[in-house]
Design an enzyme around this catalytic site. Structure first.
Site, PDB file in Angstrom:
ATOM      1  N   THR A 107      10.757  -3.241   0.728  1.00 50.01           N
ATOM      2  CA  THR A 107      10.157  -3.018   2.044  1.00 50.01           C
ATOM      3  C   THR A 107      10.222  -4.224   2.955  1.00 50.01           C
ATOM      4  OG1 THR A 107       8.114  -2.259   3.130  1.00 50.01           O
ATOM      5  CG2 THR A 107       7.831  -3.747   1.282  1.00 50.01           C
TER       6      THR A 107
ATOM      7  N   ASN B 177       7.811  -3.773   5.275  1.00 50.94           N
ATOM      8  CA  ASN B 177       6.529  -3.193   5.683  1.00 50.94           C
ATOM      9  C   ASN B 177       6.793  -2.085   6.688  1.00 50.94           C
ATOM     10  OD1 ASN B 177       3.908  -2.695   5.350  1.00 50.94           O
ATOM     11  ND2 ASN B 177       3.154  -4.256   6.747  1.00 50.94           N
TER      12      ASN B 177
ATOM     13  N   THR C 208       9.904   0.574   4.288  1.00 52.14           N
ATOM     14  CA  THR C 208      10.061   0.664   2.850  1.00 52.14           C
ATOM     15  C   THR C 208      11.135   1.695   2.500  1.00 52.14           C
ATOM     16  OG1 THR C 208       7.745   0.203   2.772  1.00 52.14           O
ATOM     17  CG2 THR C 208       8.705   1.115   0.760  1.00 52.14           C
TER      18      THR C 208
ATOM     19  N   GLY D  65       3.849   3.643   2.920  1.00 51.86           N
ATOM     20  CA  GLY D  65       2.580   2.913   2.986  1.00 51.86           C
ATOM     21  C   GLY D  65       1.631   3.406   1.911  1.00 51.86           C
TER      22      GLY D  65
HETATM   23  O1  DON Z   1       3.872  -2.576   0.123  1.00 55.04           O
HETATM   24  C1  DON Z   1       3.332  -1.676   0.749  1.00 55.04           C
HETATM   25  O2  DON Z   1       2.486  -0.950   0.275  1.00 55.04           O
HETATM   26  C2  DON Z   1       3.741  -1.421   2.186  1.00 55.04           C
HETATM   27  N1  DON Z   1       4.236  -2.623   2.770  1.00 55.04           N
HETATM   28  C3  DON Z   1       4.738  -0.317   2.226  1.00 55.04           C
HETATM   29  C4  DON Z   1       5.153   0.042   3.616  1.00 55.04           C
HETATM   30  C5  DON Z   1       5.819   1.344   3.727  1.00 55.04           C
HETATM   31  O3  DON Z   1       5.952   2.081   2.788  1.00 55.04           O
HETATM   32  C6  DON Z   1       6.260   1.726   5.081  1.00 55.04           C
HETATM   33  N2  DON Z   1       7.129   2.864   5.021  1.00 55.04           N
HETATM   34  N3  DON Z   1       7.014   3.939   5.348  1.00 55.04           N
END
Ligand code: DON
Length: 574
Positions: A404, A406, A386, A479
């Site tokens: 993102t 993911n 992301t 995340g």
């Molecule tokens: O949409 C979401 O919440 C996750 N797919 C975000 C993933 C994310 O932030 C990974 N990065 N550090």
């Protein structure tokens, strides 16, 4: 060796790669974007306009576009497309995201370009015959991908832009075709993932070479350049139909994936009403479901609003313990009540109502840790890797996009012949009730897999207004920690009057209901940690939390901006 070539409006000059952190220089008029010789700029107050993104080249491209007469929407599109080339870990064509924006005339815009599950997806597609979750399939490789939304999203954003799309995409095309020097961080990551890239790809990719990558190596992406040219020449159809769609479907067939022609052709980005609420007199504008972000920060901020946070003080035991407890309660609601609103009635009004939130805090005890096993989601009676970019332009248009794949490099699968990574966003669904996803988040029916459904997200691109005027643009990856980082950044600025740089770089902490633990970032006060443990909290140390990009508008109109020191993140502006 010096090699010069011209992008439309951008002079690129290849030389030896060099990276100096925190140069602090303000990009001047006519400064060239140099893909072989760039540096991160971390904290600057600009007079009029700025871009904060995960990569110096991408921020510079956004600046050049504004210099050419583009607004914050133009700059957002060009910056995102550039990130798809220079930050393949998370910048993407094969993923999805959200835009929260405010036009200078006051119009609020929230565009959802989250991935969807394929029409062939089923609720139990990641369970084996004994009903056990196979997270390897939801987290890597062909079956982990949802239908990408980014390209549709950028065309939806373009409605608010001024320059032709072909001008906004050209820098990305040239960078993919002619190459750029990778940073030390990028070299490390590409080397550490080499075996996974080999495992999950059916064709050779630009990201694997026989010798280890090192800082300053040139990354050429000719297949990605060709894909970008198809988008330039044919619009969104250059991605969702024709040659690119054919390459995606062929890749799926080679790797037992399920995305098909109809999935791609039928993908639509959606404008949705934003989440808006007030906090201590400021108006917060954030993203609605299928993101959990807007609702979570609304719940958390409103639960702490009646407490005197500024007199408690930043990183005090009192303020930290209270914030942990509201995080716990909000995340319990996330697991139960939040999902794609086109498939699940999310009780937005109730979750944000004063009466409901007061009820949630009835059992709050400032001297003890509550237990997540005793905190279930509230009873609702209502019948309802992301990356983030923050931009403000000279006219006062504000755009915030979080997008993102993911986790880092998404599914690790590159579409053969098309040169871009596909997401592994299917893991953001609840693959089985109660089974944690890669971020430890659990869910149930609200976020179960269904054909065409969008998986619940934590991405929280957020704007703050003061007296109806722009005050702050903020967002981050991370995340499930995204919502707590945005929550804490807002509290840092509003309650503790912090500068943009402090709000971004001061240590963060995170509680998400389950697992019942407080995650504490490096640098957090050991004394506060001890005190929390004495109150019954389980605290776990971890490295960096998030990569926040924050722009604060000062009373004199200047833009105080900060790009996160935890990564290669960088500012550009004037
Ligand atoms: O949409 C979401 O919440 C996750 N797919 C975000 C993933 C994310 O932030 C990974 N990065 N550090």
């Amino acid at each position: 060796m010096k090699l010069k070539f011209i992008l439309p409006g951008i002079l690129l000059c290849a030389a030896v790669s060099s990276f100096a952190q925190n140069a602090g220089s303000i990009v001047g008029v006519g400064k060239q974007v140099d893909p072989y010789h760039y540096q991160s700029v971390k904290s600057v107050t600009y007079n009029k306009a700025c871009v904060a993104s995960a990569h110096p080249i991408a921020s510079e491209v956004g600046l050049v576009i504004m210099r050419k007469g583009g607004n914050a929407f133009d700059a957002m599109i060009a910056t995102q497309l550039t990130l798809a080339v220079v930050y393949p870990d998370a910048g993407n064509l094969g993923g999805g995201g959200f835009l929260t924006a405010r036009r200078s005339d006051g119009k609020l815009i929230t565009i959802d370009f989250r991935e969807t599950a394929s029409s062939q997806a089923t609720r139990d597609m990641y369970l084996d015959k004994n009903g056990n979750a196979q997270l390897n399939l939801s987290q890597d490789g062909h079956l982990s991908s949802g239908v990408p939304g980014t390209v549709a999203g950028l065309f939806a954003i373009h409605k608010y832009a001024k320059l032709p799309f072909s001008e906004l995409i050209q820098p990305a095309i040239d960078l993919a075709e002619n190459g750029y020097a990778i940073s030390a961080r990028a070299a490390r990551e590409l080397n550490s993932l080499k075996n996974e890239f080999l495992k999950y790809n059916t064709k050779p990719t630009a990201f694997v070479k026989s010798d280890p990558w090192k800082e300053g190596d040139t990354l050429y992406q000719p297949e990605l350049a060709a894909t970008l040219k198809r988008i330039r020449d044919h619009g969104a159809k250059g991605f969702y139909e024709g040659e690119t769609a054919k390459l995606i479907v062929e890749e799926m067939k080679r790797g037992n994936g399920i995305l098909n022609y109809d999935d791609l052709k039928n993908y639509v980005a959606k404008e949705r009403p934003p989440i808006t609420f007030s906090y201590r007199g400021y108006e917060i504008v954030s993203f609605p479901p299928p993101s959990s972000g807007g609702l979570l920060i609304a719940e958390m901020l409103k639960m702490i609003e009646k407490y005197p946070m500024s007199s408690y003080g930043f990183e005090s035991v009192k303020s930290t313990q209270l914030m942990i407890e509201v995080e716990r309660r909000a995340y319990a609601d996330r697991a139960q009540h939040m999902g794609d609103p086109d498939f699940w009635k999310v009780p937005e009004k109730t979750l944000m109502s004063d009466a409901y939130l007061a009820e949630r805090m009835k059992d709050y005890d400032p001297s003890h840790a509550s237990k997540s096993e005793n905190i279930t989601a509230g009873v609702v009676h209502e019948s309802d890797q992301t990356t983030h970019i923050s931009i403000i332009d000279e006219e006062g248009n504000m755009t915030a996009v979080t997008t993102t794949l993911n986790n880092s490099y998404g599914s690790k699968t590159v579409v053969g012949g098309a040169g871009f990574f596909l997401n592994d966003e299917m893991d953001d669904f609840s693959v089985k009730p109660g089974v944690p996803n890669m971020f430890g988040a659990v869910g149930g029916d609200a976020n179960a897999i269904a054909p065409g459904k969008r998986m619940l997200s934590s991405m929280t691109p957020t704007l703050v207004l003061k007296n109806g005027k722009p005050f702050m643009v903020v967002g981050t990856p991370g995340g499930t920690t995204i919502c707590t980082s945005v929550f804490q950044s807002i509290v840092d600025v509003i309650d503790y009057n912090m500068s943009a740089a402090d709000a971004v770089n001061k240590p963060k902490f995170h509680h998400q209901w389950l697992p019942d633990e407080v995650v504490i970032e490096k640098g957090f006060s050991p004394d506060v940690k001890d005190a929390l443990e004495k109150m019954g909290y389980t605290c776990k140390n971890r490295g960096a939390i998030g990569r926040t990009e924050l722009i604060k508008i000062l009373p004199d109109g200047k833009r105080e901006a900060a790009a996160d020191s935890r990564g290669d993140d960088s500012l550009a502006g004037y």
